[in-house]
Design a protein around this motif. Sequence first.
Motif, PDB file in Angstrom:
ATOM      1  N   ALA A  58      22.562  43.648  38.890  1.00 49.11           N
ATOM      2  CA  ALA A  58      22.015  44.948  39.273  1.00 49.11           C
ATOM      3  C   ALA A  58      23.129  45.911  39.693  1.00 49.11           C
ATOM      4  O   ALA A  58      23.008  47.134  39.505  1.00 49.11           O
ATOM      5  CB  ALA A  58      21.009  44.767  40.409  1.00 49.11           C
ATOM      6  N   ARG A  59      24.199  45.382  40.267  1.00 50.52           N
ATOM      7  CA  ARG A  59      25.330  46.217  40.691  1.00 50.52           C
ATOM      8  C   ARG A  59      26.447  46.237  39.662  1.00 50.52           C
ATOM      9  O   ARG A  59      27.471  46.896  39.864  1.00 50.52           O
ATOM     10  CB  ARG A  59      25.868  45.718  42.027  1.00 50.52           C
ATOM     11  N   GLY A  60      26.244  45.460  38.569  1.00 53.63           N
ATOM     12  CA  GLY A  60      27.231  45.441  37.502  1.00 53.63           C
ATOM     13  C   GLY A  60      28.552  44.826  37.916  1.00 53.63           C
ATOM     14  O   GLY A  60      29.622  45.327  37.537  1.00 53.63           O
ATOM     15  N   ARG A  61      28.482  43.727  38.662  1.00 54.35           N
ATOM     16  CA  ARG A  61      29.733  43.102  39.075  1.00 54.35           C
ATOM     17  C   ARG A  61      29.556  41.594  39.243  1.00 54.35           C
ATOM     18  O   ARG A  61      28.441  41.085  39.392  1.00 54.35           O
ATOM     19  CB  ARG A  61      30.267  43.708  40.364  1.00 54.35           C
ATOM     20  N   TYR A  62      30.706  40.906  39.210  1.00 50.65           N
ATOM     21  CA  TYR A  62      30.783  39.463  39.414  1.00 50.65           C
ATOM     22  C   TYR A  62      31.815  39.212  40.511  1.00 50.65           C
ATOM     23  O   TYR A  62      32.828  39.909  40.595  1.00 50.65           O
ATOM     24  CB  TYR A  62      31.209  38.739  38.131  1.00 50.65           C
ATOM     25  N   ILE A  63      31.540  38.197  41.355  1.00 50.61           N
ATOM     26  CA  ILE A  63      32.460  37.832  42.433  1.00 50.61           C
ATOM     27  C   ILE A  63      32.901  36.393  42.214  1.00 50.61           C
ATOM     28  O   ILE A  63      32.063  35.488  42.100  1.00 50.61           O
ATOM     29  CB  ILE A  63      31.802  37.994  43.817  1.00 50.61           C
ATOM     30  N   LEU A  64      34.220  36.166  42.167  1.00 52.12           N
ATOM     31  CA  LEU A  64      34.784  34.826  42.025  1.00 52.12           C
ATOM     32  C   LEU A  64      35.601  34.503  43.278  1.00 52.12           C
ATOM     33  O   LEU A  64      36.474  35.287  43.669  1.00 52.12           O
ATOM     34  CB  LEU A  64      35.689  34.724  40.790  1.00 52.12           C
ATOM     35  N   ILE A  65      35.305  33.369  43.905  1.00 54.92           N
ATOM     36  CA  ILE A  65      36.128  32.855  45.009  1.00 54.92           C
ATOM     37  C   ILE A  65      37.087  31.833  44.401  1.00 54.92           C
ATOM     38  O   ILE A  65      36.656  30.853  43.795  1.00 54.92           O
ATOM     39  CB  ILE A  65      35.265  32.205  46.101  1.00 54.92           C
ATOM     40  N   ILE A  66      38.380  32.065  44.552  1.00 54.06           N
ATOM     41  CA  ILE A  66      39.368  31.225  43.870  1.00 54.06           C
ATOM     42  C   ILE A  66      40.369  30.651  44.865  1.00 54.06           C
ATOM     43  O   ILE A  66      40.520  31.155  45.989  1.00 54.06           O
ATOM     44  CB  ILE A  66      40.116  32.020  42.776  1.00 54.06           C
ATOM     45  N   ILE A 106      37.913  46.760  52.033  1.00 48.72           N
ATOM     46  CA  ILE A 106      37.980  45.449  51.380  1.00 48.72           C
ATOM     47  C   ILE A 106      36.986  44.511  52.041  1.00 48.72           C
ATOM     48  O   ILE A 106      36.982  44.366  53.266  1.00 48.72           O
ATOM     49  CB  ILE A 106      39.403  44.882  51.470  1.00 48.72           C
ATOM     50  N   PRO A 107      36.122  43.857  51.270  1.00 50.44           N
ATOM     51  CA  PRO A 107      35.145  42.933  51.879  1.00 50.44           C
ATOM     52  C   PRO A 107      35.824  41.677  52.413  1.00 50.44           C
ATOM     53  O   PRO A 107      36.910  41.300  51.978  1.00 50.44           O
ATOM     54  CB  PRO A 107      34.199  42.612  50.726  1.00 50.44           C
ATOM     55  N   VAL A 108      35.150  41.031  53.366  1.00 49.18           N
ATOM     56  CA  VAL A 108      35.641  39.785  53.967  1.00 49.18           C
ATOM     57  C   VAL A 108      34.627  38.686  53.679  1.00 49.18           C
ATOM     58  O   VAL A 108      33.434  38.851  53.921  1.00 49.18           O
ATOM     59  CB  VAL A 108      35.831  39.940  55.491  1.00 49.18           C
ATOM     60  N   PHE A 109      35.109  37.577  53.124  1.00 54.97           N
ATOM     61  CA  PHE A 109      34.249  36.440  52.804  1.00 54.97           C
ATOM     62  C   PHE A 109      34.458  35.380  53.889  1.00 54.97           C
ATOM     63  O   PHE A 109      35.373  34.556  53.813  1.00 54.97           O
ATOM     64  CB  PHE A 109      34.577  35.896  51.411  1.00 54.97           C
ATOM     65  N   ARG A 110      33.591  35.397  54.918  1.00 51.74           N
ATOM     66  CA  ARG A 110      33.773  34.532  56.079  1.00 51.74           C
ATOM     67  C   ARG A 110      33.588  33.055  55.753  1.00 51.74           C
ATOM     68  O   ARG A 110      34.120  32.194  56.434  1.00 51.74           O
ATOM     69  CB  ARG A 110      32.796  34.944  57.181  1.00 51.74           C
ATOM     70  N   ASP A 111      32.806  32.754  54.707  1.00 48.59           N
ATOM     71  CA  ASP A 111      32.587  31.349  54.358  1.00 48.59           C
ATOM     72  C   ASP A 111      33.813  30.715  53.729  1.00 48.59           C
ATOM     73  O   ASP A 111      33.886  29.492  53.624  1.00 48.59           O
ATOM     74  CB  ASP A 111      31.395  31.229  53.394  1.00 48.59           C
ATOM     75  N   HIS A 112      34.767  31.530  53.286  1.00 52.99           N
ATOM     76  CA  HIS A 112      35.972  30.997  52.628  1.00 52.99           C
ATOM     77  C   HIS A 112      37.198  31.709  53.190  1.00 52.99           C
ATOM     78  O   HIS A 112      37.841  32.515  52.500  1.00 52.99           O
ATOM     79  CB  HIS A 112      35.882  31.188  51.118  1.00 52.99           C
ATOM     80  N   PRO A 113      37.554  31.427  54.464  1.00 52.70           N
ATOM     81  CA  PRO A 113      38.666  32.164  55.076  1.00 52.70           C
ATOM     82  C   PRO A 113      40.029  31.845  54.484  1.00 52.70           C
ATOM     83  O   PRO A 113      40.957  32.624  54.662  1.00 52.70           O
ATOM     84  CB  PRO A 113      38.588  31.735  56.546  1.00 52.70           C
ATOM     85  N   ASP A 114      40.156  30.717  53.784  1.00 47.61           N
ATOM     86  CA  ASP A 114      41.448  30.324  53.238  1.00 47.61           C
ATOM     87  C   ASP A 114      41.527  30.504  51.727  1.00 47.61           C
ATOM     88  O   ASP A 114      42.427  29.980  51.091  1.00 47.61           O
ATOM     89  CB  ASP A 114      41.739  28.864  53.592  1.00 47.61           C
ATOM     90  N   LYS A 115      40.581  31.264  51.136  1.00 49.33           N
ATOM     91  CA  LYS A 115      40.559  31.473  49.691  1.00 49.33           C
ATOM     92  C   LYS A 115      40.789  32.942  49.371  1.00 49.33           C
ATOM     93  O   LYS A 115      40.713  33.816  50.232  1.00 49.33           O
ATOM     94  CB  LYS A 115      39.226  31.020  49.083  1.00 49.33           C
ATOM     95  N   ALA A 116      41.070  33.222  48.091  1.00 50.65           N
ATOM     96  CA  ALA A 116      41.160  34.592  47.586  1.00 50.65           C
ATOM     97  C   ALA A 116      39.892  34.906  46.804  1.00 50.65           C
ATOM     98  O   ALA A 116      39.061  34.021  46.549  1.00 50.65           O
ATOM     99  CB  ALA A 116      42.398  34.762  46.718  1.00 50.65           C
ATOM    100  N   ALA A 117      39.721  36.176  46.425  1.00 49.40           N
ATOM    101  CA  ALA A 117      38.507  36.583  45.720  1.00 49.40           C
ATOM    102  C   ALA A 117      38.854  37.568  44.617  1.00 49.40           C
ATOM    103  O   ALA A 117      39.803  38.359  44.736  1.00 49.40           O
ATOM    104  CB  ALA A 117      37.502  37.199  46.683  1.00 49.40           C
ATOM    105  N   LEU A 118      38.068  37.497  43.524  1.00 47.71           N
ATOM    106  CA  LEU A 118      38.138  38.465  42.427  1.00 47.71           C
ATOM    107  C   LEU A 118      36.795  39.167  42.344  1.00 47.71           C
ATOM    108  O   LEU A 118      35.747  38.511  42.326  1.00 47.71           O
ATOM    109  CB  LEU A 118      38.445  37.777  41.097  1.00 47.71           C
ATOM    110  N   ILE A 119      36.816  40.493  42.298  1.00 49.53           N
ATOM    111  CA  ILE A 119      35.599  41.283  42.087  1.00 49.53           C
ATOM    112  C   ILE A 119      35.743  41.971  40.739  1.00 49.53           C
ATOM    113  O   ILE A 119      36.635  42.804  40.543  1.00 49.53           O
ATOM    114  CB  ILE A 119      35.377  42.285  43.224  1.00 49.53           C
ATOM    115  N   ILE A 120      34.861  41.596  39.806  1.00 51.16           N
ATOM    116  CA  ILE A 120      34.953  42.052  38.412  1.00 51.16           C
ATOM    117  C   ILE A 120      33.752  42.924  38.105  1.00 51.16           C
ATOM    118  O   ILE A 120      32.603  42.480  38.253  1.00 51.16           O
ATOM    119  CB  ILE A 120      35.017  40.854  37.451  1.00 51.16           C
TER     120      ILE A 120
END
Length: 602
Positions: free
Chosen positions: A108-116, A70-84
């Motif tokens: 290029a990788r066929g995906r979208y990342i949402l920080i929510i 599972i990736p870690v988003f260090r810029d948003h430690p208190d948020k959740a993420a969606l990988i589509i």
Amino acid sequence: MRGYYHNLYCYTFLYQRVILQMGRKNKWGCKWSFAVLVTGLWLLPVLSYSQPEELRRLIITPVAPPDQGIPVFRDHPDKAALIISSSLTNLTFDSNMGGIVDQRSEPARGRYILIIESYTQIIQSNAPGFMTGRFRVAAPQARDVLYYEIEPEERTRDLIPLVFNVEPIDARLFVDGQVVETNHTVQLSPGPKQILLEREGYRVLQDVITVSMDNVLFNYRMEEIDIVPVHIQSNVPGASVLIDGTVRGEIDRAGGLGLFLYPGTYALTLIHTGYVTHSENLEVSEEGVNRATVELQSNFGKLVLEVRPSDARVELNRQDYSKQALVELAPGRYRLDVQKDGYAPHSETVEIVRNERLERSITLEAYSGSLQFSVTPSNARVRLLDETGRTVESWQGINLLRGLKVGRYKLEASAPGYSVREEDIVVRRDETSRVRLELESQAVTQRTQPLMQTEPPDSEKRFIWIVSAERMLFGGADFYEKTQPSAMSGLSFAVRRSLSQVFFGRFGIGLSYDPSGQLWYPYGQTAVGIKPGNFLFEAQVSMGPFMLNDEHIDETFSHSFLHSGIGVGLDTKMGAEIMLYYAIYTEPSQNIMAGMKLAYRL
């Protein structure tokens, strides 16, 4: 083209079943049916190609996370993420509660990342030529990463039209996590489906249905419920309390907040500056006590700095933190700059971690230069002083100094029989300053000492101590009826100070008495005067207790009184002074006195 063939099929079916049957009944009907056939075939292409292309549906499916971790988003430690993941490259996203913090597209990788945000919300997905797709994200936790797949619906799929009749009509219906309209005809693929109905003020309804050609109508009536009290407690007064992303109040000074909510599941979030945002699911039940306790954690890390020289300027992200040994900072990366004139600056990047202590010791390297020095005479002693007057180096004769810190200095050279010489110099970075001094010869004249040292004039003395004796004669009425003192004698001790070349001030204490011992007068005296040459003029004020012993009644009387007077006199070279006084006594009755004082300067 698909619309054209569909319309052709429908038109042929209608012509065979209705119009052709009418033509078989009579000849006019046959002629009329033929005319309808020709007209319909002519209008069919126009009607078919004028219809807009039917919008396709987006199929949204939750998927399992990949095996690589599972990736870690260090810029948003208190948020959740969606990988589509999707084969579509033009998807856009929105949230019904404004809960999308950041969007990243990686075609290029066929995906979208949402920080929510970490609360329940509905994510909307849009693409040109497709109907809006909606799916529900239920109260994710901070640092959660959820995976979804969005693909176009295949045209060959066999969809079944069906209707969901729901009360109340504004309830939200989710079929396999996707939003579906209620009380309207919708099309779904056949097979089992997970049903979820929710609305504030009603009990959540869940069901499993099977969609088929024989099962196309579904009726639901939600059960209404009442609100219940909810208690929120925290260790940080003033923290904002959010329920499903909406601010509902602040923690009070007692550490609590009371709310009324409908039973159900909510996203509870507490926010306060300097603390880590906390989110969790809040389960509110109809029975029992609903209470949630949240311990917020400090969002600071500590940076301990030891800087030499201590007066160097310290900046973090261009903000001044000079002379601060301990700095509390929010987690993140900071640019640390330390600089001082005459020293090589220091820069680095430091990373502050929450609840951790980072220690840094920084010593600036001074810029340096050299000094080449020579002096005449060669036996002269030399000192090199910095701007604070501190001796940096001392030597005799010539010298070559290397590695001197850049800055301003003073050279001081001296030798027996020569005048002292001082010279200001500047040492520059990577340069050699050349200085040569020649001391001037000093003529020495032997002089005999005088046999007698004369004292400086009084005007040049700071203080002059004086002792004096005085004799005063009464010239007014008697003090008391049975006591007739006619004169007083006294002694006093005073200190005199020059106020200028002419003016002086004096303060003393004294004791006056009459020879018979009946009258006593201890006093304090203040005077000011002038002394032009050997002449003296003085004005004085004295105050003290007046004591009179009446021997006829064997009793002593005491009164406090003062007298003022003026005097003139002469000052002799040998330190003696002669003054004549005239004074007025105010108590116990009005009296005047005249007298003389003989003083001597110690």
